[in-house]
Design an enzyme around this catalytic site. Structure first.
Site, PDB file in Angstrom:
ATOM      1  N   HIS A   1       0.830  -1.128   0.047  1.00 15.21           N
ATOM      2  CA  HIS A   1       0.010   0.012  -0.008  1.00 15.21           C
ATOM      3  C   HIS A   1       0.912   1.538  -0.004  1.00 15.21           C
ATOM      4  CE1 HIS A   1      -3.579  -2.441   0.782  1.00 15.21           C
ATOM      5  NE2 HIS A   1      -3.029  -3.029   1.703  1.00 15.21           N
TER       6      HIS A   1
ATOM      7  N   HIS B   1       6.484   5.919   6.458  1.00 17.00           N
ATOM      8  CA  HIS B   1       5.871   5.539   5.097  1.00 17.00           C
ATOM      9  C   HIS B   1       5.252   6.897   4.372  1.00 17.00           C
ATOM     10  CE1 HIS B   1       2.516   5.042   7.839  1.00 17.00           C
ATOM     11  NE2 HIS B   1       2.024   5.602   6.793  1.00 17.00           N
TER      12      HIS B   1
ATOM     13  N   HIS C   1       2.587   8.895   1.612  1.00 13.92           N
ATOM     14  CA  HIS C   1       1.377   8.848   0.774  1.00 13.92           C
ATOM     15  C   HIS C   1       1.322  10.018  -0.169  1.00 13.92           C
ATOM     16  CE1 HIS C   1      -1.155   6.372   4.214  1.00 13.92           C
ATOM     17  NE2 HIS C   1      -0.156   7.223   4.687  1.00 13.92           N
TER      18      HIS C   1
ATOM     19  N   HIS D   1       4.419   9.873   6.867  1.00 12.87           N
ATOM     20  CA  HIS D   1       3.885   9.541   8.262  1.00 12.87           C
ATOM     21  C   HIS D   1       5.148   8.753   9.220  1.00 12.87           C
ATOM     22  CE1 HIS D   1      -0.556   9.598   7.139  1.00 12.87           C
ATOM     23  NE2 HIS D   1       0.087  10.977   7.517  1.00 12.87           N
TER      24      HIS D   1
ATOM     25  N   THR E   1      -4.815   5.850   9.287  1.00 15.20           N
ATOM     26  CA  THR E   1      -5.533   6.218   8.100  1.00 15.20           C
ATOM     27  C   THR E   1      -5.594   5.168   7.310  1.00 15.20           C
ATOM     28  OG1 THR E   1      -3.516   7.071   7.023  1.00 15.20           O
ATOM     29  CG2 THR E   1      -4.672   8.581   8.279  1.00 15.20           C
ATOM     30  N   THR E   2      -5.448   3.942   7.751  1.00 13.72           N
ATOM     31  CA  THR E   2      -5.580   2.626   7.101  1.00 13.72           C
ATOM     32  C   THR E   2      -6.140   1.676   7.883  1.00 13.72           C
ATOM     33  OG1 THR E   2      -3.283   1.756   7.465  1.00 13.72           O
ATOM     34  CG2 THR E   2      -3.542   2.813   5.262  1.00 13.72           C
TER      35      THR E   2
HETATM   36 ZN    ZN Z   1       0.211   6.647   6.963  1.00 14.25          ZN
END
Ligand code: ZN
Length: 263
Positions: free
Chosen positions: A102, A129, A131, A148, A211-212
């Protein structure tokens, strides 16, 4: 003649209805029913963000939801000059860089790699990670990407530093990280995550969620309002494999977002 089998069946049906009712409690009234149990999630289509409650009930929006990301409205921030800026204690350390399916994610190879102090509590860095585009927006505007840095305290509490990334001057400290995001490159990247933070600037702080999926709540968010710039090539290296892995902003539902002064 024995009535036992019908009773067991009735009991089973009743239990199943109770279970369905319980599951339905997390869904908001008046919206479409939760998706049937999903086993995977993505950022679009039938298992996209609107359907994540089928993977994890906490992802559903309802009046008491405290989900992330959110739109940060600068004119509505509650200023708190007594709140201490986040204290960051990072250093150069090796990270394993991988595509988790992801996002591009970097995991420190030393469990003691780095920590932050936020709200009087110490949190250790677990991973960071990327986004694209950004998940948090500022006055409705998305940045090109968002970093993040995910931390965990000894008691399990989670704190995330959010860094907005915009295209501009390249960041020379990120050479090893950018190289390692290439699937052909498997050596650990030795970098100092502090190089990814803005040099100064205020932060927005609030309580939200991952947020996932599983969208777990109770996450302490500190989003820097000043972006860090990366070159287009660096942004492409870190987000090109997942160019649209951002969850839409979620309602605040009365939460306060606090402006914390620059460190
Ligand atoms: Zn994140």
């Amino acid at each position: 003649m024995t009535p036992a089998p019908p009773r067991r069946t009735a009991a089973f049906v009743a239990a199943a209805l109770v279970a369905l009712g319980t599951a339905g409690c997390s869904a908001p009234a008046g919206t479409s029913a939760p998706s049937p149990s999903l086993t995977s999630w993505s950022y679009s289509g039938a298992d996209g963000p609107a359907h994540w409650s089928g993977v994890a009930p906490a992802c559903a929006d309802w009046a008491g939801a405290r989900q992330s990301p959110v739109d940060i409205v600068t004119g509505e921030l509650k200023r708190d000059d007594s709140a201490a800026p986040v204290r960051v204690d990072y250093g150069s350390t090796p990270f394993a860089v991988e595509d988790n399916g992801h996002a591009i994610e970097a995991v420190p190879q030393d469990a003691e790699a780095g920590s932050i102090e936020l709200g009087g509590r110490i949190y250790r860095l677990q991973q960071f990670h990327f986004h694209a585009a950004s998940e948090h927006t500022v006055d409705g505007v998305q940045a090109d990407a968002e970093l993040h840095l995910v931390h965990r305290a000894a008691g399990g509490e989670v704190a995330v530093l959010g860094v907005l990334l915009t295209e501009g001057e390249g960041n020379p400290a990120l050479g090893a990280l950018v190289d390692s995001s290439d699937a052909a490159h498997t050596a650990p990247a030795v970098i100092d995550p502090a190089a990814l933070l803005p040099a100064s600037g205020a932060s927005a702080r609030y309580t939200g969620s991952l947020t996932t999926p599983p969208c777990t709540e109770g996450v302490s968010w500190n989003v820097f309002l000043t972006p860090t710039t990366l070159s287009r090539a660096q942004l492409d290296a870190l987000t090109g494999a997942h160019p649209a892995n951002h969850r839409p902003v979620q309602p605040l539902h009365g939460r306060t977002v606090t402006a914390v002064r620059a460190g």
